[in-house]
Design a protein around this motif. Sequence first.
Motif, PDB file in Angstrom:
ATOM      1  N   PRO A 216       0.815  -1.227   0.000  1.00 52.93           N
ATOM      2  CA  PRO A 216       0.000   0.000   0.000  1.00 52.93           C
ATOM      3  C   PRO A 216       0.847   1.274   0.000  1.00 52.93           C
ATOM      4  N   GLU A 217       1.911   1.285   0.792  1.00 49.86           N
ATOM      5  CA  GLU A 217       2.727   2.497   0.893  1.00 49.86           C
ATOM      6  C   GLU A 217       3.554   2.761  -0.369  1.00 49.86           C
ATOM      7  N   CYS A 222      -3.263   3.495  -4.448  1.00 45.29           N
ATOM      8  CA  CYS A 222      -3.769   3.470  -3.072  1.00 45.29           C
ATOM      9  C   CYS A 222      -3.750   4.899  -2.533  1.00 45.29           C
ATOM     10  N   SER A 224      -4.160   8.177  -0.009  1.00 45.94           N
ATOM     11  CA  SER A 224      -3.646   8.399   1.352  1.00 45.94           C
ATOM     12  C   SER A 224      -4.703   8.026   2.393  1.00 45.94           C
ATOM     13  N   ARG A 227      -4.763   4.290   2.661  1.00 43.14           N
ATOM     14  CA  ARG A 227      -3.538   3.851   3.321  1.00 43.14           C
ATOM     15  C   ARG A 227      -3.663   4.031   4.836  1.00 43.14           C
TER      16      ARG A 227
END
Length: 446
Positions: A216-217, A222, A224, A227
């Motif tokens: 995800p990061e 994805c 923010s 996340r």
Amino acid sequence: MANQSAMIESESKRSGDASTSSTESRWASVFKGRFRWVVCGLLFFGVTKNYMDRQVLGVLKGPLQHEFGWNEIDYGNLVFAFQAAYALGMIFVGRLIDRLGTRIGYAVAMVFWSLASMGHAIAFSLTSFVAARFALGFGEAGVFPASIKCVAEWFPKKERALATGIFNAGTNIGAIITPLIVPWIAVHLGWRWAFLMTGALGFAWLVLWLWLYRKPEEHSYCSSGEREYIHSDPVEQTGKIKWRQLLPHRETWAFAAGKFMIDPIWWFYLFWIPDYLQRQHGLHLTQIGLPILVIYVISDLGSIGGGWLSSSLIRRHFSINASRKWAMFICALMVVPVAVVFRVSGLWPATLLIGLAAAGHQGFSANLFTLTSDLFPSRAVASVVGIGGMAGAVGGMLIAEIVGHLLQWTGSYMIPFFMAASAYLIALLLIHLLSPKLIPARIGQL
């Protein structure tokens, strides 16, 4: 002239970059805040492919026995070879995925087992089939460690059982598709093409996986907000965890005990139900598709429903311990009626009873898998799933020999169905004794 060419090339590049940026922007817009479910879909299709590969042999059991002269014990030995390799693979593959990471680890496993599946097409004897099954089992050991680790990376705890239930439903879709397409391929093109064509599907999945999967990061699709939602659980420690740090914990053995009890029953359904339908209900190879379709559609509902049930209870402020165990208990009760299926004479009553039991298995399994991410940090999940998967494969080795010998000696499915009916309640009892409150294991760093 040269300057003009350079200007055109520069403009073309800017246009291409803008087009690419526009495409990525559209993707990001479509999946904004919910890209984790796209990842779950990738896992679903990966598991579907996995179960297609492993079930081809079960669907073609009759024709292959006729062509090669195998008896029931020979067939049981083929299943045993797969399970032995699956157990061995669990020792190494889960650990390898924790080391390589989900993206590369899953890709390596997919390539290995897809080639092994295609390798069945060149088998010409029982020995060569044993070798192909062994290779397939070793490679397929990666699918659940990678999938559970992926769920731990992309979903908060309150959604993990549902996500697991969704991707785990791929086992049923694979088991549905295989008896629908493999008999047609075998009749029209020959059984070797059935192994080649199903195995080759893995490379189409691989393209999608390598294109779409990142943590995800690291993922541009994805948002923010998503996340932050994924990482809304308490922050975990970082660092590697060795197997010797996992083995002393009762939580590890709670998961392993559950897998040891229930996995053999699923192997029994997968590898022997096509034969049961042909033997007990007089169906031909091309007629088994519809009842198997019904069985696994029902089991799909159980997979998603079991995951939904525990997640729903958590949202209603039940504890994780109560939510998971009540869901597993209800699923275990759904399996009990399968004990009498061997005495049912009608095809469709028997099919519905087996479907109910398969639904119970899948709901139970979805919650059992989720226990690993409830009880262990994400960096250890694949290794714990590997340990439990190895225990389940050892149980599968035993069921392969037991069922093969029972059918050779008695010709009856009575004892296997009795074993299936009782396995889940015993599994839940063992889990509760080993981890009464499902308290996360305390594992230190290296």
